[in-house]
Design a protein around this motif. Structure first.
Motif, PDB file in Angstrom:
ATOM      1  N   SER A   1     -33.396   2.976 -24.710  1.00  0.00           N
ATOM      2  CA  SER A   1     -32.655   3.495 -24.678  1.00  0.00           C
ATOM      3  C   SER A   1     -32.854   5.312 -23.494  1.00  0.00           C
TER       4      SER A   1
ATOM      5  N   GLU B   1     -23.198   9.040 -24.647  1.00  0.00           N
ATOM      6  CA  GLU B   1     -23.486   8.976 -22.743  1.00  0.00           C
ATOM      7  C   GLU B   1     -21.441   9.201 -22.391  1.00  0.00           C
TER       8      GLU B   1
ATOM      9  N   CYS C   1     -31.266   7.277 -26.757  1.00  0.00           N
ATOM     10  CA  CYS C   1     -31.323   6.728 -27.423  1.00  0.00           C
ATOM     11  C   CYS C   1     -32.481   6.884 -28.546  1.00  0.00           C
TER      12      CYS C   1
ATOM     13  N   ALA D   1     -23.803   4.048 -32.130  1.00  0.00           N
ATOM     14  CA  ALA D   1     -22.726   3.543 -31.822  1.00  0.00           C
ATOM     15  C   ALA D   1     -22.516   1.679 -31.406  1.00  0.00           C
ATOM     16  N   CYS D   2     -23.552   1.718 -30.407  1.00  0.00           N
ATOM     17  CA  CYS D   2     -23.569   0.139 -29.216  1.00  0.00           C
ATOM     18  C   CYS D   2     -24.058  -0.895 -30.464  1.00  0.00           C
TER      19      CYS D   2
ATOM     20  N   LEU E   1     -22.043   7.034 -33.164  1.00  0.00           N
ATOM     21  CA  LEU E   1     -21.870   8.124 -32.266  1.00  0.00           C
ATOM     22  C   LEU E   1     -23.141   7.296 -30.973  1.00  0.00           C
ATOM     23  N   CYS E   2     -22.002   7.948 -29.766  1.00  0.00           N
ATOM     24  CA  CYS E   2     -22.690   7.033 -28.408  1.00  0.00           C
ATOM     25  C   CYS E   2     -22.576   9.137 -27.426  1.00  0.00           C
TER      26      CYS E   2
HETATM   27 FE1  SF4 Z   1     -25.929   2.766 -27.430  1.00  0.00          FE
HETATM   28 FE2  SF4 Z   1     -25.959   3.830 -25.408  1.00  0.00          FE
HETATM   29 FE3  SF4 Z   1     -24.071   4.752 -26.827  1.00  0.00          FE
HETATM   30 FE4  SF4 Z   1     -26.783   5.232 -27.713  1.00  0.00          FE
HETATM   31  S1  SF4 Z   1     -26.109   6.232 -25.418  1.00  0.00           S
HETATM   32  S2  SF4 Z   1     -25.631   4.733 -28.576  1.00  0.00           S
HETATM   33  S3  SF4 Z   1     -27.605   3.050 -26.840  1.00  0.00           S
HETATM   34  S4  SF4 Z   1     -24.702   2.735 -25.283  1.00  0.00           S
END
Ligand code: SF4
Length: 173
Positions: A104, A44, A107, A9-10, A41-42
């Motif tokens: 990440s 975290e 991810c 998602a970022c 999708l994120c």
């Molecule tokens: Fe981005 Fe980190 Fe969320 Fe993955 S977990 S979508 S890398 S902010």
């Protein structure tokens, strides 16, 4: 209809990173947008870590790292991230590919830093726990890290793999 692609998602400009920022990718949002519809999708945020939040990292054995906080936290987030990866791999069965954010602990697909015991340097040897769980459940799905798609050859190869996968899926339905 364009193939649907999951994406970290970022990379779509959503402010979901630990620092409440994003990593908007003009490559995805401008260049690849004509090919694909996005499913951001994120993991975290999805498992309940807030925004902003303390950054997390991989620690331990590079083959089987766990995810933990860095400061003032020994919480192990491996289980929730793994479960969410398995859950989403089953749930969004209409996607034809996934573009992951590199580096990440959740991810990243390859060469994510894995921190060692006190005083020993981190190794770039891990795979994000969420990405690993997701890919294990969907081994045929075309996946790439955003960083690698800046290479035109890898990009064209990925687009072709997604369209082949989409054709295959439409024949199954
Ligand atoms: Fe981005 Fe980190 Fe969320 Fe993955 S977990 S979508 S890398 S902010």
């Amino acid at each position: 209809r364009k193939p649907r692609l999951a994406i970290s998602a970022c990379l779509t400009g959503l402010n979901v990173r630990y620092n409440a920022g994003h990593k908007a990718s003009s490559l995805c949002l401008d260049l690849l947008d004509e090919h694909f519809d996005w499913v951001p999708l994120c993991p975290e945020v999805a498992i309940g870590l807030g925004t902003p939040r303390e950054p997390i990292r991989l620690v331990g054995d590079p083959e089987h790292p766990v995810v933990t906080g860095t400061l003032n936290s020994t919480t192990d987030f491996t289980g929730p991230l793994r479960e969410y990866g398995e859950q989403m791999a089953e749930q969004i069965d209409d996607i034809c590919g996934y573009i992951f954010m590199q580096k990440s602990p959740s991810c990243g697909l390859e060469r994510v830093k894995v921190y060692q015991d006190e005083g020993r340097p981190a190794q770039r040897a891990g795979r994000g726990v969420y990405a690993a769980a997701f890919c294990a459940r969907r081994p045929d799905l075309p996946v790439e890290e955003e960083g690698r798609l800046h290479d035109p050859v890898l990009r064209e190869n990925f687009i072709a793999r997604v369209y082949t996968y989409a054709d295959w899926q439409s024949q199954l339905r």
